[in-house]
Write a protein that holds these residues in place. Structure first.
Motif, PDB file in Angstrom:
ATOM      1  N   LYS A  50      10.365  -5.905  -0.075  1.00  0.00           N
ATOM      2  CA  LYS A  50      10.045  -7.331  -0.124  1.00  0.00           C
ATOM      3  C   LYS A  50       9.996  -7.934   1.285  1.00  0.00           C
ATOM      4  N   ARG A  51      10.837  -7.420   2.149  1.00  0.00           N
ATOM      5  CA  ARG A  51      10.789  -7.883   3.542  1.00  0.00           C
ATOM      6  C   ARG A  51       9.465  -7.481   4.200  1.00  0.00           C
ATOM      7  N   VAL A  52       9.083  -6.242   3.930  1.00  0.00           N
ATOM      8  CA  VAL A  52       7.819  -5.777   4.506  1.00  0.00           C
ATOM      9  C   VAL A  52       6.663  -6.624   3.964  1.00  0.00           C
ATOM     10  N   GLU A  53       6.757  -6.957   2.687  1.00  0.00           N
ATOM     11  CA  GLU A  53       5.709  -7.792   2.098  1.00  0.00           C
ATOM     12  C   GLU A  53       5.631  -9.133   2.822  1.00  0.00           C
TER      13      GLU A  53
ATOM     14  N   ALA B  24     -13.430   2.749  15.286  1.00  0.00           N
ATOM     15  CA  ALA B  24     -12.068   2.803  15.811  1.00  0.00           C
ATOM     16  C   ALA B  24     -11.231   3.815  15.030  1.00  0.00           C
ATOM     17  N   SER B  25     -10.062   4.124  15.545  1.00  0.00           N
ATOM     18  CA  SER B  25      -9.120   4.933  14.785  1.00  0.00           C
ATOM     19  C   SER B  25      -8.020   4.013  14.276  1.00  0.00           C
ATOM     20  N   ALA B  26      -7.730   4.108  12.999  1.00  0.00           N
ATOM     21  CA  ALA B  26      -6.818   3.139  12.398  1.00  0.00           C
ATOM     22  C   ALA B  26      -5.372   3.352  12.835  1.00  0.00           C
ATOM     23  N   ALA B  27      -5.055   4.582  13.225  1.00  0.00           N
ATOM     24  CA  ALA B  27      -3.645   4.931  13.410  1.00  0.00           C
ATOM     25  C   ALA B  27      -2.934   4.036  14.420  1.00  0.00           C
ATOM     26  N   GLY B  28      -3.540   3.798  15.586  1.00  0.00           N
ATOM     27  CA  GLY B  28      -2.825   3.066  16.627  1.00  0.00           C
ATOM     28  C   GLY B  28      -3.182   1.595  16.693  1.00  0.00           C
ATOM     29  N   LEU B  29      -4.162   1.225  15.867  1.00  0.00           N
ATOM     30  CA  LEU B  29      -4.713  -0.121  15.981  1.00  0.00           C
ATOM     31  C   LEU B  29      -3.686  -1.171  15.548  1.00  0.00           C
ATOM     32  N   ARG B  30      -3.422  -2.143  16.434  1.00  0.00           N
ATOM     33  CA  ARG B  30      -2.520  -3.269  16.127  1.00  0.00           C
ATOM     34  C   ARG B  30      -1.104  -2.803  15.799  1.00  0.00           C
ATOM     35  N   ARG B  31      -0.739  -1.639  16.281  1.00  0.00           N
ATOM     36  CA  ARG B  31       0.567  -1.090  15.945  1.00  0.00           C
ATOM     37  C   ARG B  31       1.687  -1.904  16.575  1.00  0.00           C
ATOM     38  N   ALA B  32       1.519  -2.246  17.863  1.00  0.00           N
ATOM     39  CA  ALA B  32       2.577  -2.985  18.550  1.00  0.00           C
ATOM     40  C   ALA B  32       2.809  -4.336  17.872  1.00  0.00           C
ATOM     41  N   GLU B  33       1.706  -5.018  17.553  1.00  0.00           N
ATOM     42  CA  GLU B  33       1.832  -6.295  16.854  1.00  0.00           C
ATOM     43  C   GLU B  33       2.559  -6.130  15.521  1.00  0.00           C
ATOM     44  N   ALA B  34       2.204  -5.062  14.823  1.00  0.00           N
ATOM     45  CA  ALA B  34       2.807  -4.830  13.517  1.00  0.00           C
ATOM     46  C   ALA B  34       4.305  -4.623  13.652  1.00  0.00           C
ATOM     47  N   ILE B  35       4.684  -3.858  14.663  1.00  0.00           N
ATOM     48  CA  ILE B  35       6.118  -3.617  14.850  1.00  0.00           C
ATOM     49  C   ILE B  35       6.812  -4.918  15.233  1.00  0.00           C
ATOM     50  N   GLY B  36       6.108  -5.755  15.964  1.00  0.00           N
ATOM     51  CA  GLY B  36       6.647  -7.073  16.279  1.00  0.00           C
ATOM     52  C   GLY B  36       6.951  -7.864  15.019  1.00  0.00           C
ATOM     53  N   LEU B  37       5.988  -7.903  14.108  1.00  0.00           N
ATOM     54  CA  LEU B  37       6.191  -8.631  12.856  1.00  0.00           C
ATOM     55  C   LEU B  37       7.330  -8.017  12.050  1.00  0.00           C
ATOM     56  N   LEU B  38       7.383  -6.673  12.062  1.00  0.00           N
ATOM     57  CA  LEU B  38       8.467  -6.008  11.337  1.00  0.00           C
ATOM     58  C   LEU B  38       9.809  -6.378  11.940  1.00  0.00           C
ATOM     59  N   GLY B  39       9.812  -6.554  13.267  1.00  0.00           N
ATOM     60  CA  GLY B  39      11.037  -6.975  13.934  1.00  0.00           C
ATOM     61  C   GLY B  39      11.487  -8.337  13.430  1.00  0.00           C
ATOM     62  N   LEU B  40      10.533  -9.224  13.219  1.00  0.00           N
ATOM     63  CA  LEU B  40      10.846 -10.564  12.717  1.00  0.00           C
ATOM     64  C   LEU B  40      11.590 -10.510  11.391  1.00  0.00           C
TER      65      LEU B  40
ATOM     66  N   PHE C  70       0.855  -1.177   0.000  1.00  0.00           N
ATOM     67  CA  PHE C  70       0.000   0.000   0.000  1.00  0.00           C
ATOM     68  C   PHE C  70       0.893   1.229   0.000  1.00  0.00           C
ATOM     69  N   ILE C  71       1.096   1.745  -1.193  1.00  0.00           N
ATOM     70  CA  ILE C  71       2.166   2.695  -1.439  1.00  0.00           C
ATOM     71  C   ILE C  71       1.961   4.031  -0.724  1.00  0.00           C
ATOM     72  N   SER C  72       0.718   4.357  -0.379  1.00  0.00           N
ATOM     73  CA  SER C  72       0.497   5.656   0.268  1.00  0.00           C
ATOM     74  C   SER C  72       0.711   5.578   1.773  1.00  0.00           C
ATOM     75  N   MET C  73       0.978   4.380   2.283  1.00  0.00           N
ATOM     76  CA  MET C  73       1.036   4.228   3.732  1.00  0.00           C
ATOM     77  C   MET C  73       2.468   4.069   4.223  1.00  0.00           C
ATOM     78  N   SER C  74       2.612   4.167   5.525  1.00  0.00           N
ATOM     79  CA  SER C  74       3.918   3.923   6.114  1.00  0.00           C
ATOM     80  C   SER C  74       4.126   2.416   6.206  1.00  0.00           C
ATOM     81  N   VAL C  75       5.354   2.034   6.559  1.00  0.00           N
ATOM     82  CA  VAL C  75       5.695   0.617   6.651  1.00  0.00           C
ATOM     83  C   VAL C  75       4.791  -0.087   7.648  1.00  0.00           C
ATOM     84  N   THR C  76       4.676   0.496   8.825  1.00  0.00           N
ATOM     85  CA  THR C  76       3.882  -0.189   9.850  1.00  0.00           C
ATOM     86  C   THR C  76       2.397  -0.205   9.490  1.00  0.00           C
ATOM     87  N   GLU C  77       1.932   0.862   8.839  1.00  0.00           N
ATOM     88  CA  GLU C  77       0.510   0.885   8.449  1.00  0.00           C
ATOM     89  C   GLU C  77       0.194  -0.250   7.481  1.00  0.00           C
TER      90      GLU C  77
END
Lengths: 621, 258, 411
Positions: free
Chosen positions: B151-154, B115-131, B90-97
């Motif tokens: 490609k890693r983000v994908e 809900a507000s999308a900005a903070g939703l599941r953010r911690a989990e997302a950063i966890g996956l990005l950490g992986l 999703f090219i308009s979004m940030s990595v974590t989004e």
């Protein structure tokens, strides 16, 4: 119906098909190469007719002969081609990198300018062109008289098709045009000078529009309404044929010509809606037109629309509070008219904002958003007048009705993409318009329905203003929240990459349908508020010009930002209101203002502001 | 029962056969590479499994469920995560989004209007990005990343749906050689650790022979060989029709690497 | 529709206070000595310039004449000042412009509009705001009939009146088989409906053999002419005008549609629509129009002379209308001696004005003026169209019957 009649009637159909083809193939070539939806194409057609009216008689005075007539027609077309070149060099070339929709807005500005310039140069009276020497009369076909000139038109259409085929298949330019039509990036890869290719294409397209107009000059008096009359139909032909396909345009024009010629025998009032109904059917069955190809998914780096959504910063927050404060105090410091103007701006702001839920947030281009505005207005008006419902319940129900219609149309619309989707929204809007226009018993026809005024407590200008303020701000806030909510993010995700969205479990079409219904409902609320503000409803509330106004407002504000459409609605409506009383040439001024804005701030007003801000704060835009 | 069973897939486009009687199986935690020249039918098979294409005949079973002909979004719900040959983000979004979006979808929150999308599941997302080693880039726009990082983000996006099977179409295309090895190692590690089956295609023979547990060779839509890397490397048919000199060298080099 | 009447009555009562306030505002300039009396004029000057340009020219001419002659004498000789606004050819823009005229320009009344839907919307607005509205050009019967309201008056002969004039002119010929062609909107539809009704009453055995309704401004002339020709009518009733008319006439001329057939036509003799026909002007159509160059009434001749001198152009029907309207308003103000809405309405109801077209009375019953039209035959003079054998038909003889008016008008 006897055979001779069938023959002459179908020849009539062929003649109009031929004219329609000549005009439409120019449009389709320009779109194929530049991807610009050129609204000014109808204006070029009109220019061609006016120029022929001026040039042809002068040449015939020199020597009254058919070659002189033809020379005049071609000369008119060449001049129009050059006007197209001027538009490309002066205007379009500067904004190729702006969002595609912005180019559309620019050509819309050109439409307004040309319309008023034509009246300035040629005067307001309709002008009949000279008849072609040797083709004044008719020939006998199976006992019926048929005009020679119409036979000539049929031949010309075929000739144009043949010449275009040669141009496309036997010249290097033609190869490039076809390559660009199929894959724009390939042209860049071939190292082709894009500017020259585009300039040449604009010349060819405008030449064909001018030729179409000039050829009509002996049949139709040149008049300043020709542009609007032809442009929608030309779009329909190109879409039915498949955008970018010249043979497709030919086929579609044939189809429409025959449908018109025989359709009016069965349903004489059908002319209003026939072509749009045909387009809707074709697009539902063949989503890329008869001979079109699926559009390759865009691989552009940045999507056109809301990107990088950030919550309001401090400046924006202060601006929002200030704007709300101004809105609240408007009746205190403003006079009664400002209150009226403010009421309308709020209503259009809501409509534009709802459009941008689709446009900027969903990547769904709607050319027919006025349909839902109008359906909301009609729902409110009919509920109030025919059923005697009070205003508030009518205001509550109207958006539901509009939303339901949006959902109904949306089922077909979201199956398509790109320009085809946009044209199907237009088709449904025109069908809704035709129903409002023709169903006199229910809707009052084109005279509409009167007497839709608010009850006593809200009938004062100020009282109604505050009512609109409450409804509009609440609806805008709700829509804005939806944009920031996961729903809005999902729409943006689907816009950025439908393939990726699908692969992570998102039903892209369902979300688009929901967005369509939501935006339709919000536009319907705006329409209902408008109905009670002006006391009457009529089909102009669903018509193309209002859809274009909404697009212009949204684009002027900028589709990249959430609040852009609000700024755009305020700016556009204020500009229109400012120019209208000044002079008869308010279209010219409004058009010039739009063009200037497009050149100065290709991201829209709010987009321009966002850019300025990021430039000064040093962050990337 | 195997995690993925593909049985007798047929697919033709017009008169051109893209897949004929393709059958294979994949176990949980196993890396299976599909190789073959351009036009051999790799993408067709991938798109049939992923739901983008419907086969003319045959079936696909994932963890006991028949998924043949299901839409991609439904296949994803059954536990299939996928990356694309040309990265789809999703090219308009940030990595974590980008990752948050996938998580919201997985948890059925994508349709929420409240809900507000900005903070939703953010911690989990950063966890996956950490992986996948992208946690530092979490707040950068994805459009600003190098292609290898995209490609890693994908991959992180694909992992958001707790997949049983990863479908990776040329995961290392467009990467520098060093990046390729690192990514393949990351994938192999994840597969073994989380018992995820990985089906991937590759043109880079070093990546294939270096990391795949088994290899499937496609030619004109048919499976011409399959087995462990050593067997495939030695298969004379594969040598003749596909690997050639340079491919063989790469395959050998990978085989002898530690 | 009882609910609606109730609603309106309740609304009217309750709005009394507000209305008084607005009327007070509007009336305030009356106190200022010598300040001009402002009248708001809304029209489609940009979109329909062919009619509205000459219309506005003549209004300015009349305004200057009246002011030069000492303004409105019963109101302290105050001059008239028309404030012109474009109505954008759309009801929404028109209502907004009307608001601006009322609230910012403080005009004492509204006038103008061309398109029927715009005229009706402004009429309803005037009713809501308790403001006098003189609908000058729109032809829709609804303005003085079904949608008529106490604040709205109409100057031009309506669709019904003009159709009746044509029917009177052709019924004696006893032609029975008719083809009808009209633009597909209210004006065309109601002209056709009126024609059918009146012809049925007047000509036994009257029969419609075909009807065509091309979209306004988008006629496919070849197909339309073919369809009409196919039905082999003995006569044609035409309501097409402007660009549709020119295209229809050329195609019809080429294909012989009009040969040996009577054509009865609305508005085709008006210079606005006849000039573009040029040397294609058909011979012998029975039509309403305006043979400005042949009218011998000295008052009218003076008007033509003044108009030509000032604008270097020939007058159109729009010019005549604009000129008549201004004099009608001036006469109304002279009679009312006030710019209060109630008094102006009282003065205008039943007012008779000597205009350049002859005496015109504003009938109190339905607020329709008795301005007539010239009915005659089209003909060619050199390369331009003209009228012959014409006669001014006084609108007074073509008004809706009283009983019909009473049945149609609510409240």
């Amino acid at each position: 119906m006897d055979l001779p009649f069938l023959v002459t009637q179908s020849l009539s159909g062929l003649a109009s098909a031929s004219s329609l083809f000549i005009i439409s193939c120019g449009l389709t070539i320009v779109f194929g190469v530049t991807r610009i939806v050129n609204f000014a194409h109808g204006s070029f057609y009109m220019l061609g007719a006016y120029l022929a009216v001026s040039i042809v008689p002068r040449l015939l005075d020199l020597h009254y002969s058919l070659p002189m007539f033809l020379a005049g027609i071609v000369a008119a077309a060449v001049v129009v081609g050059l006007v197209g070149v001027v538009m490309e060099v002066v205007l379009l070339r500067r904004i190729y990198r702006a969002p595609e929709l912005f180019q559309l807005l620019a050509t819309f500005g050109v439409v307004l300018v040309i319309e008023d310039l034509v009246v300035t140069f040629w005067g307001p009276l309709d002008l009949m062109g000279a008849r072609a020497p040797g083709m004044r009369g008719a020939v006998d076909i199976l006992g019926n008289r048929f005009p020679v000139y119409q036979l000539f038109l049929i031949g010309t259409g075929v000739l144009v098709l043949a010449l275009l085929w040669l141009l496309m298949h036997r010249t290097r330019y033609g190869v490039l045009v076809r390559a660009a039509t199929q894959d724009r990036e390939m042209v860049g890869a071939l190292g082709v000078n894009q500017a020259i290719l585009f300039t040449g294409t604009l010349f060819l397209g405008s030449f064909l529009a001018g030729l179409g107009g000039a050829l009509q000059s002996p049949l139709i008096a040149a008049n300043s309404h020709m542009d609007i009359a032809i442009i929608a139909e030309a779009f329909v032909v190109t879409v039915i044929g498949g955008m970018g396909s010249v043979p497709g345009a030919f086929l579609a024009a044939l189809l429409i010509g025959q449908l018109q010629a025989f359709g009016i025998l069965i349903v004489p009032k059908a002319t209003l809606v026939l072509v749009f109904a045909l387009m809707a059917v074709v697009l539902i069955v063949k989503p890329w037109g008869l001979l079109g190809r699926p559009e390759a998914p865009a691989t552009r780096a940045a999507p056109e629309g809301i990107a990088n959504l950030k919550p309001f910063g401090r400046v924006e927050r202060i601006a929002a509070v200030l704007a709300l404060g101004v809105a609240l105090l408007l009746p205190v410091f403003g006079d009664a008219y400002l209150v009226k103007l403010g009421t309308e701006i709020l209503i259009f702001a809501l409509a534009a904002f709802s459009l941008n839920l689709l446009l900027g947030n969903g990547g769904i281009v709607s050319f027919g958003h006025a349909a839902y505005f109008g359906i909301g207005a009609y729902a409110a008006g009919l509920l109030a007048i025919r059923l005697g419902m009070a205003m508030l319940p009518a205001l509550m129900l109207a958006p539901i009705v509009a939303g339901l219609f949006a959902a109904l149309f949306g089922v077909f619309i979201v199956r398509l993409s790109g320009i085809y989707l946009a044209m199907l929204t237009l088709a449904f809007a025109q069908i809704a318009y035709a129903v409002a226009f023709q169903w006199v018993g229910l809707t009052g026809g084109d005279n509409g329905i009167l007497g839709i005024w608010p009850p006593d407590w809200a009938s004062g200008r100020t009282a109604y203003y505050y009512l609109v303020l409450v409804f509009a701000v609440a609806a805008i806030a709700a829509l804005r929240h939806a944009i920031y909510a996961p729903f809005g993010a999902t729409l943006r995700a689907a816009r950025d990459s439908a393939v990726r969205a699908d692969a992570i479990g998102i039903d892209v079409k369902l979300y688009r349908l929901a967005a369509f219904a939501l935006a339709g409902a919000a536009a319907g609320l705006a329409g209902a508020l408008y109905a009670f503000a002006n006391g009457s409803i009529d089909p102009t509330l669903l018509a193309i010009p209002l859809s274009i106004d909404m697009l212009a407002m949204t684009l002027a504000g900028g589709i990249q930002t959430v609040i852009g459409p609000l700024v755009g609605a305020a700016a556009f409506h204020t500009a229109k209101d400012f120019f209208m009383p000044l002079t008869d040439y308010w279209r010219l001024l409004l058009g010039l203002a739009i063009i200037a804005m497009v050149l100065a701030a290709p991201q829209g007003l709010a987009g321009g502001w966002a850019r300025l801000r990021s430039r000064f704060s040093g962050a990337p835009a | 029962m195997s995690l993925l069973m593909v049985e007798g897939l047929d697919k033709a486009f017009g008169g051109v056969i893209a897949a004929r009687a393709v059958s294979f199986a994949l176990e949980a935690g196993e890396l299976l590479a599909v190789i073959g020249p351009n036009g051999a039918g790799k993408s067709t098979v991938f798109n049939i499994i992923g739901g983008q294409l419907r086969p003319d005949a045959g079936r696909v079973v994932l963890a006991g469920d028949t998924i043949t002909g299901l839409a991609p979004r439904a296949v994803w719900r059954k536990g299939l995560g996928r990356t694309f040959q040309v990265a789809q983000t999703f090219i308009s979004m940030s990595v974590t989004e980008n990752v948050q979006m996938a998580l919201m979808s997985w948890h059925g929150e994508a349709a929420s209007l409240t809900a507000s999308a900005a903070g939703l599941r953010r911690a989990e997302a950063i966890g996956l990005l950490g992986l996948v080693g992208m946690a530092e880039a979490a707040d950068r726009p994805i459009s600003a990343l190098a292609y290898g990082d995209v490609k890693r983000v994908e991959l992180a996006i694909a992992l958001a749906g707790e997949p049983k099977l990863l479908l990776m179409d040329e995961p290392t295309a467009g990467m520098a050689p060093k990046e390729r090895a690192a990514l393949m190692q990351l994938v192999a590690g994840l597969a073994r650790e989380r018992k995820i089956g990985v089906l991937f295609t590759e043109h880079d023979m070093a990546a294939v022979f270096g990391h795949a547990d088994r290899i499937l060779v496609l030619m004109h839509g048919e499976v011409i060989a399959s087995g462990p890397p050593d067997a495939v490397r030695r298969d004379p048919k594969v040598r003749d029709v596909y690997l050639g000199e340079s491919g063989l060298a790469a395959a050998n080099a990978a085989g002898t690497a530690p | 529709m009882n609910t609606r009447i109730d609603r309106r009555t309740a609304l009217g009562t309750a709005l009394g206070g507000l209305a008084a306030g607005i009327a007070g505002l509007a009336g305030r300039p009356a106190l200022a000595d010598g300040a001009p009396i402002k009248i708001g004029e809304l029209n489609s000057y940009s979109r329909l310039a062919a009619f509205c340009g000459p219309y506005r020219n003549a209004m300015q001419l009349a305004q200057d004449e009246i002011n030069a002659a000492g303004g409105i004498k019963t109101i302290g000789g105050r001059p008239l000042e028309f404030v012109f606004r474009d109505d954008g050819a759309s009801p929404g823009d028109a209502v907004r412009a009307a608001e601006e005229l009322l609230t910012r320009e403080k005009v004492v009344m509204l006038a103008g509009t061309f398109l029927s839907n715009v005229g009706l919307a402004v009429a309803d607005f005037a009713n809501q705001r308790k403001t006098l509205f003189l609908a000058t050009e729109p032809l829709s019967d609804a303005i003085t009939m079904a949608q008529g309201n106490p604040y709205t008056f109409r100057v031009r002969p309506s669709t019904y009146m003009q159709t009746k004039m044509i029917v009177e002119a052709v019924k004696g010929r006893g032609i029975k088989r008719w083809a009808l062609v009209a633009p597909n909107y209210e004006y065309g539809q109601s002209a056709v409906a009126n024609f059918k009704k009146l012809m049925k009453e007047a000509v036994p055995g009257f029969e419609v053999v075909s009807e065509q309704f091309p979209a306004f401004g988008k006629i496919d002339a070849g197909a339309t002419v073919g369809a009409l020709e196919q039905s082999k009518p003995d006569a044609i009733f035409n309501v097409l005008f402007a660009a549709d008319l020119t295209a229809f006439v050329r195609e019809g001329n080429t294909r012989g549609l009009f040969e040996n057939r009577l054509v009865a036509s609305l508005l085709s003799g008006e210079p606005e629509y006849m000039l573009p026909l040029g040397d294609e002007t058909p011979e012998g159509w029975i039509t309403t129009g305006y043979p400005w160059d042949q009218i011998t009434n000295p008052k009218h001749q003076a008007f033509v002379k003044a108009y030509q001198a000032k604008f270097n152009d020939t007058p159109r029907l729009g010019s005549l209308l604009g000129y008549v309207v201004v004099h009608m308003i001036a006469a109304m103000l002279e009679k009312s001696g006030s710019t209060e809405t109630d008094k102006m309405i009282a003065a205008l109801s039943g007012l008779t004005v000597e205009t350049v077209a002859g005496p015109v009375t504003m009938r109190a019953l339905d607020h329709q003026s008795t301005l007539g039209a010239w009915v005659g035959e089209t003909t060619r003079k050199g390369r331009t169209g003209s009228m012959k054998n014409w006669k001014y038909e006084d609108g007074a003889n073509y008004m809706f019957p009283e009983a019909e008016v009473k049945a149609a008008r609510k409240g």
